[in-house]
Design an enzyme around this catalytic site. Structure first.
Site, PDB file in Angstrom:
ATOM      1  N   PHE A 177      -4.465  -9.427 -23.011  1.00 38.62           N
ATOM      2  CA  PHE A 177      -5.247 -10.159 -21.627  1.00 38.62           C
ATOM      3  C   PHE A 177      -4.478  -9.398 -20.535  1.00 38.62           C
ATOM      4  O   PHE A 177      -2.924  -8.917 -20.337  1.00 38.62           O
ATOM      5  CB  PHE A 177      -4.035 -11.926 -20.791  1.00 38.62           C
ATOM      6  CG  PHE A 177      -4.639 -12.141 -19.948  1.00 38.62           C
ATOM      7  CD1 PHE A 177      -6.542 -12.731 -19.550  1.00 38.62           C
ATOM      8  CD2 PHE A 177      -4.063 -12.203 -18.848  1.00 38.62           C
ATOM      9  CE1 PHE A 177      -6.618 -12.770 -18.713  1.00 38.62           C
ATOM     10  CE2 PHE A 177      -4.353 -13.024 -17.606  1.00 38.62           C
ATOM     11  CZ  PHE A 177      -5.532 -12.615 -17.532  1.00 38.62           C
ATOM     12  N   GLY A 178      -4.761  -8.714 -19.897  1.00 37.71           N
ATOM     13  CA  GLY A 178      -5.559  -8.070 -18.849  1.00 37.71           C
ATOM     14  C   GLY A 178      -5.286  -8.135 -17.432  1.00 37.71           C
ATOM     15  O   GLY A 178      -6.742  -9.090 -16.896  1.00 37.71           O
ATOM     16  N   TYR A 179      -4.467  -8.225 -16.258  1.00 39.63           N
ATOM     17  CA  TYR A 179      -4.599  -8.984 -15.087  1.00 39.63           C
ATOM     18  C   TYR A 179      -4.027  -7.942 -14.271  1.00 39.63           C
ATOM     19  O   TYR A 179      -4.536  -8.192 -12.891  1.00 39.63           O
ATOM     20  CB  TYR A 179      -3.563 -10.065 -14.466  1.00 39.63           C
ATOM     21  CG  TYR A 179      -2.059  -9.697 -14.940  1.00 39.63           C
ATOM     22  CD1 TYR A 179      -1.920  -9.714 -14.618  1.00 39.63           C
ATOM     23  CD2 TYR A 179      -1.685  -9.586 -16.653  1.00 39.63           C
ATOM     24  CE1 TYR A 179       0.084  -8.781 -14.624  1.00 39.63           C
ATOM     25  CE2 TYR A 179      -0.276  -9.371 -16.814  1.00 39.63           C
ATOM     26  CZ  TYR A 179       0.444  -9.754 -15.897  1.00 39.63           C
ATOM     27  OH  TYR A 179       1.291  -8.782 -16.039  1.00 39.63           O
ATOM     28  N   GLY A 180      -3.363  -6.510 -14.664  1.00 38.22           N
ATOM     29  CA  GLY A 180      -3.263  -5.836 -13.632  1.00 38.22           C
ATOM     30  C   GLY A 180      -3.961  -4.786 -14.000  1.00 38.22           C
ATOM     31  O   GLY A 180      -5.410  -4.622 -14.142  1.00 38.22           O
ATOM     32  N   SER A 181      -3.423  -2.902 -13.912  1.00 33.15           N
ATOM     33  CA  SER A 181      -3.950  -2.230 -14.572  1.00 33.15           C
ATOM     34  C   SER A 181      -4.341  -2.728 -15.830  1.00 33.15           C
ATOM     35  O   SER A 181      -5.124  -1.385 -15.788  1.00 33.15           O
ATOM     36  CB  SER A 181      -2.593  -0.997 -14.065  1.00 33.15           C
ATOM     37  OG  SER A 181      -2.021  -0.799 -14.906  1.00 33.15           O
ATOM     38  N   GLU A 198       4.727  -1.350 -20.855  1.00 32.34           N
ATOM     39  CA  GLU A 198       5.680  -2.207 -20.127  1.00 32.34           C
ATOM     40  C   GLU A 198       6.663  -2.693 -20.183  1.00 32.34           C
ATOM     41  O   GLU A 198       7.153  -3.742 -19.287  1.00 32.34           O
ATOM     42  CB  GLU A 198       4.461  -3.860 -20.763  1.00 32.34           C
ATOM     43  CG  GLU A 198       2.867  -3.494 -20.859  1.00 32.34           C
ATOM     44  CD  GLU A 198       2.540  -3.357 -19.710  1.00 32.34           C
ATOM     45  OE1 GLU A 198       3.227  -3.734 -18.239  1.00 32.34           O
ATOM     46  OE2 GLU A 198       0.980  -2.762 -19.037  1.00 32.34           O
TER      47      GLU A 198
END
Length: 170
Positions: free
Chosen positions: A7-11, A84
């Site tokens: 799940f990606g929410y930023g870059s 990360e």
């Protein structure tokens, strides 16, 4: 083990950095996207910290889910950990995510550790803009990161008035 969802929410929305088989808009319940982490590496330094996104508790977040083929799973996780977990401000967790076509999946996500020294909490618009405007890290200017994030969030059909106000002050 099977395929892996991330799940990606930023870059990660616009620059995942790993091979994937499928990309789908998705919603994560129980967390929201927040510019709540002092960046000491990618978008700032310990002396001049920038701000990057974290998943903070409460609310929900629409982002992008990526399906990684089983044969690419190990390499993708190693890449994500190197990217990360540089200062361990994130906790690596697997959470239930609902793809916008209705499919439920479990996805690897990186949630902010509120007890970490880099946790910035909820900042005011002017304070956030000032931090972003002056910061630069290994991955480039903090301004570029925040502007790109707003562009991609809006491309998903979402509005973020607080982030828009920060960008307007840059």
């Amino acid at each position: 083990m099977g395929d892996l969802w991330v799940f990606g929410y930023g870059s990660l929305i616009w620059r995942p950095g790993f091979p994937f088989q499928e990309r789908a808009k998705a919603r994560l319940a129980g967390f929201h996207r927040s510019l709540c982490i002092h960046s000491h590496v990618h978008r700032g330094t310990p002396e001049r910290p920038g701000l990057v996104f974290g998943l903070d508790r409460g609310g929900s977040c629409v982002g992008m889910a990526f399906r990684v083929a089983e044969e690419d799973r190990e390499a993708a996780v190693a890449y994500l950990r190197a990217r990360e977990l540089v200062t361990n401000v994130y906790r690596e967790v697997t959470l239930p995510v609902r793809l916008l076509d209705g499919r439920p999946v479990r996805a690897l996500a990186y949630v902010v550790d509120r007890g970490h020294a880099q946790y910035a909490g909820r900042l005011g618009i002017d304070e956030a803009a000032a931090l972003v405007a002056r910061s630069h890290g290994q991955s480039g200017p903090n301004v570029d990161y925040v502007r790109s994030a707003l562009t991609e969030i809006e491309a998903l059909g979402l509005r973020d008035p607080w982030l828009s106000a920060v960008v307007a002050r840059l």
